[in-house]
Design an enzyme around this catalytic site. Sequence first.
Site, PDB file in Angstrom:
ATOM      1  N   TYR A 107     -21.169 -19.438 -25.007  1.00  9.42           N
ATOM      2  CA  TYR A 107     -21.798 -19.537 -25.613  1.00  9.42           C
ATOM      3  C   TYR A 107     -23.153 -18.546 -25.046  1.00  9.42           C
ATOM      4  O   TYR A 107     -24.344 -18.381 -26.606  1.00  9.42           O
ATOM      5  CB  TYR A 107     -22.283 -20.828 -24.931  1.00  9.42           C
ATOM      6  CG  TYR A 107     -21.269 -22.223 -25.065  1.00  9.42           C
ATOM      7  CD1 TYR A 107     -21.956 -22.741 -26.292  1.00  9.42           C
ATOM      8  CD2 TYR A 107     -20.488 -22.188 -24.154  1.00  9.42           C
ATOM      9  CE1 TYR A 107     -20.941 -23.966 -25.738  1.00  9.42           C
ATOM     10  CE2 TYR A 107     -19.748 -23.289 -24.415  1.00  9.42           C
ATOM     11  CZ  TYR A 107     -20.152 -24.190 -25.162  1.00  9.42           C
ATOM     12  OH  TYR A 107     -18.736 -25.204 -25.377  1.00  9.42           O
ATOM     13  N   ASN A 166     -24.856 -23.655 -33.311  1.00 10.99           N
ATOM     14  CA  ASN A 166     -24.072 -23.976 -32.317  1.00 10.99           C
ATOM     15  C   ASN A 166     -25.068 -25.639 -32.353  1.00 10.99           C
ATOM     16  O   ASN A 166     -25.934 -25.511 -31.795  1.00 10.99           O
ATOM     17  CB  ASN A 166     -24.042 -23.810 -31.338  1.00 10.99           C
ATOM     18  CG  ASN A 166     -23.057 -25.034 -30.082  1.00 10.99           C
ATOM     19  OD1 ASN A 166     -22.167 -25.652 -30.759  1.00 10.99           O
ATOM     20  ND2 ASN A 166     -23.709 -26.017 -29.175  1.00 10.99           N
ATOM     21  N   GLU A 167     -24.386 -26.718 -33.527  1.00 13.06           N
ATOM     22  CA  GLU A 167     -25.669 -28.013 -33.392  1.00 13.06           C
ATOM     23  C   GLU A 167     -27.531 -27.334 -33.731  1.00 13.06           C
ATOM     24  O   GLU A 167     -27.992 -28.690 -32.931  1.00 13.06           O
ATOM     25  CB  GLU A 167     -25.172 -28.624 -31.700  1.00 13.06           C
ATOM     26  CG  GLU A 167     -23.697 -28.849 -31.154  1.00 13.06           C
ATOM     27  CD  GLU A 167     -23.690 -29.854 -30.484  1.00 13.06           C
ATOM     28  OE1 GLU A 167     -24.525 -30.821 -29.334  1.00 13.06           O
ATOM     29  OE2 GLU A 167     -22.539 -30.585 -30.140  1.00 13.06           O
ATOM     30  N   ASP A 182     -20.654 -33.777 -33.659  1.00 13.00           N
ATOM     31  CA  ASP A 182     -19.853 -34.544 -34.265  1.00 13.00           C
ATOM     32  C   ASP A 182     -20.951 -35.489 -34.557  1.00 13.00           C
ATOM     33  O   ASP A 182     -21.046 -37.143 -33.639  1.00 13.00           O
ATOM     34  CB  ASP A 182     -18.775 -35.044 -33.667  1.00 13.00           C
ATOM     35  CG  ASP A 182     -17.834 -36.091 -34.026  1.00 13.00           C
ATOM     36  OD1 ASP A 182     -18.088 -36.021 -35.495  1.00 13.00           O
ATOM     37  OD2 ASP A 182     -17.167 -36.643 -34.031  1.00 13.00           O
ATOM     38  N   GLU A 203     -15.056 -28.348 -28.931  1.00 10.05           N
ATOM     39  CA  GLU A 203     -15.553 -28.805 -27.433  1.00 10.05           C
ATOM     40  C   GLU A 203     -14.452 -30.360 -27.754  1.00 10.05           C
ATOM     41  O   GLU A 203     -15.026 -30.894 -29.088  1.00 10.05           O
ATOM     42  CB  GLU A 203     -16.998 -29.110 -27.159  1.00 10.05           C
ATOM     43  CG  GLU A 203     -17.644 -28.355 -27.297  1.00 10.05           C
ATOM     44  CD  GLU A 203     -18.946 -28.346 -26.985  1.00 10.05           C
ATOM     45  OE1 GLU A 203     -19.434 -30.042 -26.603  1.00 10.05           O
ATOM     46  OE2 GLU A 203     -20.622 -27.830 -26.715  1.00 10.05           O
ATOM     47  N   TYR A 261     -13.990 -29.261 -23.069  1.00 10.48           N
ATOM     48  CA  TYR A 261     -15.298 -28.497 -22.533  1.00 10.48           C
ATOM     49  C   TYR A 261     -14.647 -29.900 -21.098  1.00 10.48           C
ATOM     50  O   TYR A 261     -14.571 -30.420 -20.760  1.00 10.48           O
ATOM     51  CB  TYR A 261     -16.024 -29.715 -23.059  1.00 10.48           C
ATOM     52  CG  TYR A 261     -17.616 -29.527 -22.275  1.00 10.48           C
ATOM     53  CD1 TYR A 261     -18.077 -28.627 -23.099  1.00 10.48           C
ATOM     54  CD2 TYR A 261     -18.047 -30.387 -21.989  1.00 10.48           C
ATOM     55  CE1 TYR A 261     -19.362 -28.031 -22.653  1.00 10.48           C
ATOM     56  CE2 TYR A 261     -19.402 -30.480 -21.235  1.00 10.48           C
ATOM     57  CZ  TYR A 261     -20.286 -28.640 -21.660  1.00 10.48           C
ATOM     58  OH  TYR A 261     -21.474 -28.696 -21.140  1.00 10.48           O
TER      59      TYR A 261
END
Length: 459
Positions: A91, A161-162, A203, A264, A295
């Site tokens: 990351y 990411n997110e 998600d 993940e 994860y």
Amino acid sequence: MKGIKAIALALTATTASASLIPHYFKRASSLPAVSVQGNAFFAGGNRFYIRGVDYQPGGSSGAVDPIADQSTCTRDITEFQKLKINTVRIYTVDNSQNHDACMAALAAAGIYLALDVNTPKYSINQDDPAPSYNAEYLQSIFATIDAFQTYTNTLLFFSGNEDINSVATTSAAPYVKAVTRDMKNYINSRKYRAIPVGYSAADVDTLIYQTADFMNCGDDAMARSDFFAYNDYSWCDPSSFSGSTWQAKANYFANFSIPLFLSEYGCVKTTRSFEEVATLYGSQMTPSYSGGLVYEYSKEGTAAPADLYGLVEINGNDVTELTDFGTLATAFSNTPNPTGTGDYRPSGSPAICPGESSGWNVTTNGELPVFPSGAATYLKNGAGTGPGLSGSGSQNSGSTSVAFASGSSVAATATSTSTSTSTSGSKKSAADGRMSDSAPVMACGLVVALSTLLGMALL
């Protein structure tokens, strides 16, 4: 990785002498580069399925670049080989450091890298995206591309990411898509190989489909993602294909035109049996999915939910394999990849862009932020030395008023046939990149990504 607003930024990179590097680090090893064909990844002429772990020793409170330090990657590659994985996701890396030794060691072990290009200080601020999209930010992520494009085992780059994990943050979607466009244009302008670029989504049930379609829609191929991934926490043992959201998503993505995988997975409430591994690499999923990442590799906390996750526990140079390590290794060992091409689709059409609604606050009518004029020099001359993890940051370096444009690959020209202006709102600070907050994800807790199938056995 989730639930962090800030990360320790100091990184001490120690470089061991060549005489201390294990023999397998010294081999001039390379892996066949992975490319996109239709809705699947291919390497060496064979379909490539991601079997891996999310890997960031130090976790949310003090993460460092694990592949800038030879002693760290040497220690952990030994464990990766036991799991027979073929991919690790990292990351945060320090783009001012040298990664030759660890990338060579990963290649020698048959392992590819899925890399997030953002860092906590150099990322899109999901709550106030306009000022954070600027030339200084792009210089940092372009420098990361420069640092890793030479390695054939660089599998892909995540542009975010997110960032989009609530209705309020859907307004950041055009900025994330612009970053994807800019990265692809930079790779093309610098004449690098076509390393896939895409997005890792939260998600969130009410947003996941709109996010996926948005990243894969529009007439400009350079602005569309090369792949789409999401962090899944819906299969919490005991569960099943139909008992989780997996069946519904497999049905929705049955005709998705780009590769799809889980960036993940591995939800835990009490224990994990990893029964989902057999489904992920089985016939119900492989026509659309190309594997996933468990994860996470190392246990990073003593309080819930972090204490539930982790395949190993690290204490200095000592690594203790936890129960999940053996459970996952067994699940992988019992689950081979499908033979042939797994019923992938060699061609398909882009998605239809989602319309504005009460749950999708994107009002730009397909327009994206115009490429910052100050970053044009990087396309021609390269990004130069990256700021690393100790740079001053870029989230407030841009203007609160950003021009939007429609047109083909506007990153390359910073012009288009029509323009509009978006004005940013609040000045709330948020660190994108590697760990952003997401209520549905945190409800499940942190997730551990781990995958098996070492090296060429996968190909």
